[in-house]
Design a protein around this motif. Structure first.
Motif, PDB file in Angstrom:
ATOM      1  N   SER A   9       2.791  -3.858   8.041  1.00 59.16           N
ATOM      2  CA  SER A   9       3.764  -4.641   7.268  1.00 59.16           C
ATOM      3  C   SER A   9       3.396  -4.668   5.789  1.00 59.16           C
ATOM      4  CB  SER A   9       3.906  -6.050   7.846  1.00 59.16           C
ATOM      5  OG  SER A   9       2.679  -6.721   7.687  1.00 59.16           O
ATOM      6  N   LEU A  10       2.077  -4.695   5.488  1.00 60.26           N
ATOM      7  CA  LEU A  10       1.671  -4.727   4.076  1.00 60.26           C
ATOM      8  C   LEU A  10       1.940  -3.399   3.377  1.00 60.26           C
ATOM      9  CD1 LEU A  10      -1.600  -6.809   4.101  1.00 60.26           C
ATOM     10  CD2 LEU A  10       0.379  -7.221   2.662  1.00 60.26           C
ATOM     11  N   CYS A  11       2.074  -2.317   4.157  1.00 62.63           N
ATOM     12  CA  CYS A  11       2.386  -1.021   3.550  1.00 62.63           C
ATOM     13  C   CYS A  11       3.710  -1.101   2.786  1.00 62.63           C
ATOM     14  CB  CYS A  11       2.493   0.079   4.617  1.00 62.63           C
ATOM     15  SG  CYS A  11       0.887   0.725   5.068  1.00 62.63           S
ATOM     16  N   ALA A  12       4.542  -2.016   3.185  1.00 59.50           N
ATOM     17  CA  ALA A  12       5.846  -2.120   2.527  1.00 59.50           C
ATOM     18  C   ALA A  12       5.860  -3.222   1.462  1.00 59.50           C
ATOM     19  CB  ALA A  12       6.912  -2.405   3.588  1.00 59.50           C
ATOM     20  N   SER A  13       4.681  -3.743   1.122  1.00 62.36           N
ATOM     21  CA  SER A  13       4.613  -4.861   0.175  1.00 62.36           C
ATOM     22  C   SER A  13       5.172  -4.471  -1.191  1.00 62.36           C
ATOM     23  CB  SER A  13       3.161  -5.304   0.023  1.00 62.36           C
ATOM     24  OG  SER A  13       3.029  -6.145  -1.087  1.00 62.36           O
ATOM     25  N   VAL A  14       5.694  -5.459  -1.905  1.00 63.72           N
ATOM     26  CA  VAL A  14       6.217  -5.167  -3.242  1.00 63.72           C
ATOM     27  C   VAL A  14       5.089  -5.174  -4.274  1.00 63.72           C
ATOM     28  CG1 VAL A  14       8.572  -5.952  -2.928  1.00 63.72           C
ATOM     29  CG2 VAL A  14       6.771  -7.620  -3.463  1.00 63.72           C
ATOM     30  N   CYS A  15       3.943  -5.787  -3.904  1.00 65.15           N
ATOM     31  CA  CYS A  15       2.850  -5.866  -4.866  1.00 65.15           C
ATOM     32  C   CYS A  15       1.986  -4.616  -4.751  1.00 65.15           C
ATOM     33  CB  CYS A  15       2.031  -7.123  -4.580  1.00 65.15           C
ATOM     34  SG  CYS A  15       0.425  -7.050  -5.366  1.00 65.15           S
ATOM     35  N   GLU A  16       1.814  -3.922  -5.879  1.00 66.93           N
ATOM     36  CA  GLU A  16       1.119  -2.625  -5.837  1.00 66.93           C
ATOM     37  C   GLU A  16      -0.298  -2.756  -5.255  1.00 66.93           C
ATOM     38  OE1 GLU A  16      -0.174   1.143  -8.631  1.00 66.93           O
ATOM     39  OE2 GLU A  16       0.614  -0.636  -9.620  1.00 66.93           O
ATOM     40  N   ALA A  17      -1.055  -3.764  -5.712  1.00 66.84           N
ATOM     41  CA  ALA A  17      -2.442  -3.896  -5.265  1.00 66.84           C
ATOM     42  C   ALA A  17      -2.517  -4.078  -3.750  1.00 66.84           C
ATOM     43  CB  ALA A  17      -3.103  -5.079  -5.969  1.00 66.84           C
ATOM     44  N   HIS A  18      -1.595  -4.874  -3.198  1.00 65.13           N
ATOM     45  CA  HIS A  18      -1.603  -5.131  -1.749  1.00 65.13           C
ATOM     46  C   HIS A  18      -1.223  -3.857  -1.000  1.00 65.13           C
ATOM     47  CE1 HIS A  18      -0.686  -9.641  -2.692  1.00 65.13           C
ATOM     48  NE2 HIS A  18      -1.827  -9.193  -3.207  1.00 65.13           N
ATOM     49  N   GLN A  19      -0.218  -3.181  -1.535  1.00 68.15           N
ATOM     50  CA  GLN A  19       0.261  -1.974  -0.868  1.00 68.15           C
ATOM     51  C   GLN A  19      -0.857  -0.924  -0.843  1.00 68.15           C
ATOM     52  OE1 GLN A  19       3.661  -0.303  -2.791  1.00 68.15           O
ATOM     53  NE2 GLN A  19       4.429   0.678  -0.957  1.00 68.15           N
ATOM     54  N   ALA A  68       3.176   7.619  15.496  1.00 72.53           N
ATOM     55  CA  ALA A  68       4.470   7.069  15.901  1.00 72.53           C
ATOM     56  C   ALA A  68       5.018   6.115  14.843  1.00 72.53           C
ATOM     57  CB  ALA A  68       4.316   6.348  17.230  1.00 72.53           C
ATOM     58  N   ASN A  69       4.176   5.154  14.392  1.00 72.68           N
ATOM     59  CA  ASN A  69       4.680   4.134  13.464  1.00 72.68           C
ATOM     60  C   ASN A  69       4.525   4.535  12.014  1.00 72.68           C
ATOM     61  OD1 ASN A  69       4.954   1.620  15.384  1.00 72.68           O
ATOM     62  ND2 ASN A  69       3.094   2.731  15.920  1.00 72.68           N
ATOM     63  N   GLY A  70       3.360   5.177  11.744  1.00 77.53           N
ATOM     64  CA  GLY A  70       2.979   5.354  10.354  1.00 77.53           C
ATOM     65  C   GLY A  70       3.738   6.449   9.644  1.00 77.53           C
ATOM     66  N   VAL A  71       4.052   7.556  10.359  1.00 75.90           N
ATOM     67  CA  VAL A  71       4.646   8.705   9.665  1.00 75.90           C
ATOM     68  C   VAL A  71       5.947   8.295   8.963  1.00 75.90           C
ATOM     69  CG1 VAL A  71       5.726  10.940   9.973  1.00 75.90           C
ATOM     70  CG2 VAL A  71       3.538  10.461  11.047  1.00 75.90           C
ATOM     71  N   ASN A  72       6.804   7.593   9.712  1.00 75.43           N
ATOM     72  CA  ASN A  72       8.091   7.217   9.099  1.00 75.43           C
ATOM     73  C   ASN A  72       7.869   6.300   7.918  1.00 75.43           C
ATOM     74  OD1 ASN A  72       9.340   8.695  11.031  1.00 75.43           O
ATOM     75  ND2 ASN A  72       9.436   6.961  12.478  1.00 75.43           N
ATOM     76  N   LEU A  73       6.938   5.362   8.126  1.00 76.13           N
ATOM     77  CA  LEU A  73       6.633   4.402   7.074  1.00 76.13           C
ATOM     78  C   LEU A  73       6.135   5.133   5.825  1.00 76.13           C
ATOM     79  CD1 LEU A  73       6.320   1.353   6.571  1.00 76.13           C
ATOM     80  CD2 LEU A  73       3.990   1.561   7.403  1.00 76.13           C
ATOM     81  N   LEU A  74       5.172   6.031   6.029  1.00 76.71           N
ATOM     82  CA  LEU A  74       4.586   6.740   4.895  1.00 76.71           C
ATOM     83  C   LEU A  74       5.634   7.629   4.213  1.00 76.71           C
ATOM     84  CD1 LEU A  74       1.126   7.671   6.425  1.00 76.71           C
ATOM     85  CD2 LEU A  74       1.510   6.104   4.544  1.00 76.71           C
ATOM     86  N   LYS A  75       6.512   8.258   5.028  1.00 74.66           N
ATOM     87  CA  LYS A  75       7.560   9.097   4.427  1.00 74.66           C
ATOM     88  C   LYS A  75       8.462   8.240   3.534  1.00 74.66           C
ATOM     89  CE  LYS A  75       8.099  13.069   7.457  1.00 74.66           C
ATOM     90  NZ  LYS A  75       8.779  13.599   8.630  1.00 74.66           N
ATOM     91  N   GLU A  76       8.808   7.045   4.048  1.00 73.58           N
ATOM     92  CA  GLU A  76       9.642   6.127   3.267  1.00 73.58           C
ATOM     93  C   GLU A  76       8.969   5.821   1.923  1.00 73.58           C
ATOM     94  OE1 GLU A  76      12.830   4.692   3.895  1.00 73.58           O
ATOM     95  OE2 GLU A  76      12.592   6.498   5.125  1.00 73.58           O
ATOM     96  N   ILE A  77       7.685   5.437   2.024  1.00 74.17           N
ATOM     97  CA  ILE A  77       6.956   5.059   0.800  1.00 74.17           C
ATOM     98  C   ILE A  77       6.921   6.245  -0.154  1.00 74.17           C
ATOM     99  CG2 ILE A  77       4.691   4.421  -0.123  1.00 74.17           C
ATOM    100  CD1 ILE A  77       4.145   2.977   2.504  1.00 74.17           C
ATOM    101  N   TYR A  78       6.618   7.440   0.404  1.00 74.90           N
ATOM    102  CA  TYR A  78       6.474   8.636  -0.417  1.00 74.90           C
ATOM    103  C   TYR A  78       7.785   8.948  -1.150  1.00 74.90           C
ATOM    104  CZ  TYR A  78       5.629  13.446  -1.779  1.00 74.90           C
ATOM    105  OH  TYR A  78       5.505  14.611  -2.502  1.00 74.90           O
ATOM    106  N   LYS A  79       8.892   8.780  -0.429  1.00 76.18           N
ATOM    107  CA  LYS A  79      10.189   9.136  -1.044  1.00 76.18           C
ATOM    108  C   LYS A  79      10.643   8.075  -2.043  1.00 76.18           C
ATOM    109  CE  LYS A  79      12.038  12.046   2.631  1.00 76.18           C
ATOM    110  NZ  LYS A  79      12.198  11.732   4.062  1.00 76.18           N
ATOM    111  N   HIS A  80      10.402   6.791  -1.732  1.00 75.15           N
ATOM    112  CA  HIS A  80      11.087   5.747  -2.508  1.00 75.15           C
ATOM    113  C   HIS A  80      10.212   4.954  -3.463  1.00 75.15           C
ATOM    114  CE1 HIS A  80      14.483   6.791  -0.107  1.00 75.15           C
ATOM    115  NE2 HIS A  80      13.868   6.438   1.010  1.00 75.15           N
TER     116      HIS A  80
END
Length: 906
Positions: A431-441, A463-475
């Motif tokens: 859940s913290l991977c999606a944080s708005v705060c850069e330091a936390h993320q 299973a969980n992380g790839v999609n999450l990381l792809k999202e972060i990487y793209k956006h």
């Protein structure tokens, strides 16, 4: 009883023979075993006396003195023992006692010239010392006066006084003088001035006083106090902190010496003191770790000290109580540093290297544990610590808990995996991977990446992380986050390792990711900490051969990576080394078993495939491009760093790369010119077994094709001998044996001093062993090596040893079919018969075929063999009448007269 007496006698005789042969270590072992079997006092006294002689040769003067003393206690008129004790005392700097022993020798044997001479020499050296001491006296006082005089404005004068003091402290007499003239209190005043140059002078002088001297170290520690020493380590001034670190290291070594020497009886109290002092110092280091006022590099220095002094140096030491004590007293404090979230409110000051050092320390402590109960205790302490932050401390607590997990995953990963499984941790990370705060993320993404590294959880994370990381990487808007997300994707994507067909991402995406990594790597505007992650990404992506090819074409990216490798931030070393191992294909290739392949196809299973661009000609081209880009100086710089990040596995990677770089003979000169030869020596002397062997093999390749005296100038050439000899061990491959022999042949041909070094490393029996090898190239290389070693007197003697077949083998090899082998063997005979005439008489006794073998040499179509045969016959004729008669009686005379008329062969 009688039977036991014999064995002690035999052992003593064996010891004497070994001692005569110069093998003092083995002689010592024989005498020691004899001692355990003998009861008679006179017998024991002689054995103690003999052991004292061994210890003198081995330069262990403390033990030499102890053994000589035991012999003298049994018989006060034993001049040999008295003389040996005087030699030991002289080396230990106790000259007055040495003199009284020598005077006793002279009074017992007034005619003995050696005793008189030794006494005269010792008398004059004492006289010198007394003179030096009296002028040292006034000098020491003057130096302190200049340094402590606050009105003294002459900086040069102060500088000189400081330098003199440091130099004086390096000599035993000077150190003792400073110590005796209230020096410690004065040095303490220098430390308390808080002026950097004076503090440095004091710390460096103290190093001299403590070095190898336990009782002084104990006294100095008592006077200065551990808190003061720890406080100096924690100062802001980097050089002062480093000097304090060196001093503490020397103090630890001196105190540990005290623990390892076998003290019995009256000195037990000392051992307890030593262990108490050690723990006191370590306790203060642990406290310094969590002290808010301590500087960031002071914290790093404390971690590095703990890494060096707490865990056992080798598994042979059985006592791991220091590690257990540190875990008990300080594991929480070490985790405090590891869980520090940079830039958060009230966090401890740390550097970019701190987390890596913490992980290495945790790893070393965990590896030092011996049983499951000890490991369980470690796990529980880690779990309790993570829980204590995770529960009831809101968000900052959760961040610290996650940071701790990261630190453990990078260190003792078993402990990391255990805490990763605690309830709620993984969900928090996601859940913290999606944080708005850069330091936390940042904290969360890094934890996810480290978790992905340890495959235990990889499927869950995939299973969980790839999609999450792809999202972060793209956006994500932030490069620092995108680059880390990218590394996470790389790690998850490279689960197939070098296997070309098992990529979890669509074709082409690997290339895109790699291109992005190279772009970031070259972008100087991004901070180094973030660019380091770009190298982490490449370390994974370069499993793919297309990525390797593009990387070595990109000069700017290679240069940028080498710059990072040379920078202050050492945590990048492993990623740089991994990338280079991938580009040079110097990892271990697992050859699939052909039968299994057939079965796999039949069962439609997955078969690992090799990428077409990983074929040798591609690898060779990549190596060339890396060499041109300056890879060698980057590697040399990486090896030089005295840093915990240079772990054994990291050293192994660097050794693998070096071996790939010297594969082609024409590249070796360039590798040496850029400092490769120098860097390989430390790599070959410590690290993993595989790493040491690869480095030794690279050294062998350089020694075989270049002039060793140019490649390893000065003293360095002697350091190459031990790694080369290690290639002769039986567990090494045939190729390693062969290259080791060829390289030693080259060195043995250079000088007697090198041959002595090879003898000292006990290589000769191994070289001999390979002369019986089935493989003809190895047999030849061993014979050629022996040929060069035979220039040494000791080796010539070995050919005459009773019951040895050495000479017989050489004579028979001179009659073998393989021409190169004949050349090497007959060359050895020519040299032996010239340098050591007694061998000439022995040749007719070793084999009945001696005459026909010599005749065959003279009749050979090869001029070289004829020449060697003629030299041997000439030497034999000159050596002994009966041998000459035998030669004349045979057809030898006719053959020689025919040869003498031959015009073409002068």
């Amino acid at each position: 009883g009688a039977h036991r007496q014999v064995t002690a006698e035999q052992l003593r005789a064996r010891g004497n023979a070994l001692f005569q042969a110069g093998d003092h270590g083995a002689a010592l072992a024989a005498y020691t075993e004899a001692l355990s079997l003998s009861d008679a006092a006179s017998e024991r006294a002689v054995l103690h006396r003999n052991r004292a002689a061994c210890y003198l040769k081995l330069e262990d003067y403390i033990k030499a003195e102890a053994d000589a003393t035991k012999a003298i206690e049994a018989d006060g008129r034993d001049v040999k023992a008295l003389f040996r004790r005087s030699q030991a005392l002289q080396q230990l700097g106790r000259l007055d006692q040495a003199v009284s022993d020598l005077q006793r020798c002279v009074s017992l044997e007034p005619r003995n010239k050696a005793f008189q001479e030794a006494l005269r020499a010792l008398g004059s050296s004492m006289h010198e010392k007394m003179k030096a001491m009296s002028c040292t006296d006034s000098k020491v006082e003057q130096m302190f006066q200049i340094l402590l005089d606050l009105d003294e404005k002459d900086a040069d004068k102060k500088q000189k006084a400081a330098q003199n003091l440091i130099v004086l402290a390096r000599e035993e007499a000077g150190a003792e003088k400073i110590f005796q003239s209230d020096g410690v209190r004065l040095l303490m005043q220098l430390l308390d001035t808080a002026k950097a140059d004076l503090m440095l002078a004091a710390l460096r002088t103290l190093v001299g006083l403590c070095s190898g001297h336990r009782s002084r170290t104990t006294a100095i520690l008592a006077e200065l106090g551990a808190p003061r020493l720890a406080a100096v380590l924690g100062v802001e001034h980097e050089q002062v902190s480093l000097a304090a670190c060196n001093l503490l290291h020397v103090m630890f070594d001196s105190l540990k010496e005290g623990l390892q020497k076998d003290f019995r009886g009256k000195e037990d109290a000392l051992v307890l003191d030593s262990s108490r002092d050690l723990k006191l110092l370590i306790k203060h280091l642990l406290e310094l770790l969590v002290l808010e006022g301590a500087s960031a590099h002071g914290r790093d220095n404390a971690l590095n000290l703990l890494i060096k002094v707490v865990p056992r140096k080798s598994p042979k030491e059985t006592n791991n109580s220091l590690s257990l004590w540190v875990i008990d007293q300080g594991l929480k404090k070490i985790l405090e540093v590891g869980s520090t979230v940079c830039g958060s409110l009230g966090s401890l000051p740390v550097t970019e290297n701190t987390r890596m050092s913490t992980s290495v320390l945790l790893s070393k402590l965990y590896e030092d544990l011996k049983c499951d109960a000890e490991r369980e205790n470690f796990h529980h302490l880690c779990e309790d610590y993570v829980r204590s932050w995770f529960e009831g401390h809101e968000l900052p607590g959760k961040l610290r808990a996650i940071q701790t997990v990261s630190c453990l995953l990078q260190g003792p990963s078993d402990a990391g995996n255990r805490v990763l499984e605690l309830e709620g941790i993984m969900d928090s990370v996601l859940s913290l991977c999606a944080s708005v705060c850069e330091a936390h993320q940042l904290v969360a993404v890094e934890a996810l990446i480290h978790a992905a590294d340890k495959a235990k959880r990889a499927s869950f994370i995939t299973a969980n992380g790839v999609n999450l990381l792809k999202e972060i990487y793209k956006h994500s808007e932030r490069d620092s986050i995108r680059i880390r997300a990218l590394v996470g994707l790389c790690k998850l994507g490279s689960a197939g390792g070098t296997d070309f067909s098992m990529k979890q991402f669509a074709e082409g995406s690997t290339m895109k990711l790699a291109k992005q990594c190279r772009k970031w790597l070259c972008n100087e505007a991004i901070d180094a900490g973030t660019r380091r992650w770009a190298v982490e990404g490449l370390a994974y992506l370069t499993f793919d051969a297309d990525v390797k090819e593009e990387f070595v074409e990109d000069k700017a990216a290679m240069q940028a990576m080498f710059q990072l490798a040379k920078s202050e931030d050492r945590s990048v070393l492993y990623a740089v080394a991994s990338t280079l191992v991938n580009c040079t294909n110097s990892y271990d290739h697992e050859e699939p078993d052909p039968q299994m392949l057939e079965l796999a196809k039949y069962a439609k299973q997955h078969i690992p495939e090799q990428h077409p661009k990983d074929k040798p000609e591609f690898v060779k081209r990549r190596v060339r491009k890396l060499l041109t880009a300056g890879v060698v100086s980057a590697l040399a710089c990486m090896v030089k760093s005295e840093n915990p990040a240079l772990t054994s596995s990291c050293r192994e990677l660097i050794s693998r790369v070096f071996l790939a770089l010297v594969e082609e003979a024409e590249d070796r000169g360039g590798v040496v010119a850029q400092g490769g030869g120098k860097a390989l020596i430390p790599l070959s002397l410590e690290g993993t077994e595989v790493g040491q062997t690869k480095a030794a093999q690279a050294l062998a390749k350089i020694t075989i094709t270049s002039n060793p005296e140019m490649a390893f100038p000065g003293e360095r050439i002697y350091e190459v001998v031990r790694p080369l000899v290690s290639l002769l061990h039986l567990q090494r491959t045939g190729l390693e044996n062969f290259e080791g022999l060829m390289a030693l042949t080259n060195l043995a041909g250079i000088s007697e001093r090198l041959r002595q070094k090879i003898l000292k490393e006990r290589a000769v029996p191994m070289i001999e062993g390979y002369m019986f090898e089935e493989h003809e190239l190895i047999r030849l290389a061993a014979t050629e090596c022996m040929c060069n070693m035979a220039m040494s007197k000791e080796v010539q003697e070995m050919f005459l040893a009773e019951g040895s077949d050495r000479l017989k083998l050489m004579v028979l090899y001179s009659g073998e079919e393989d021409e190169k082998l004949r050349r090497a063997a007959s060359g050895t005979l020519a040299m032996l018969t010239a340098l050591h005439p007694p061998i000439c008489k022995r040749i007719p006794q070793v084999t009945v075929h001696w005459l026909e073998i010599l005749q065959a040499l003279l009749l050979s179509p090869s001029v070289e063999l004829q020449h060697r045969g003629a030299v041997v016959v000439m030497n034999m004729m000159a050596a002994a009448q009966e041998v000459a008669e035998q030669l004349i009686a045979s057809e030898m005379l006719e053959i020689l007269s025919v040869l003498a008329k031959d015009k073409d062969k002068p």
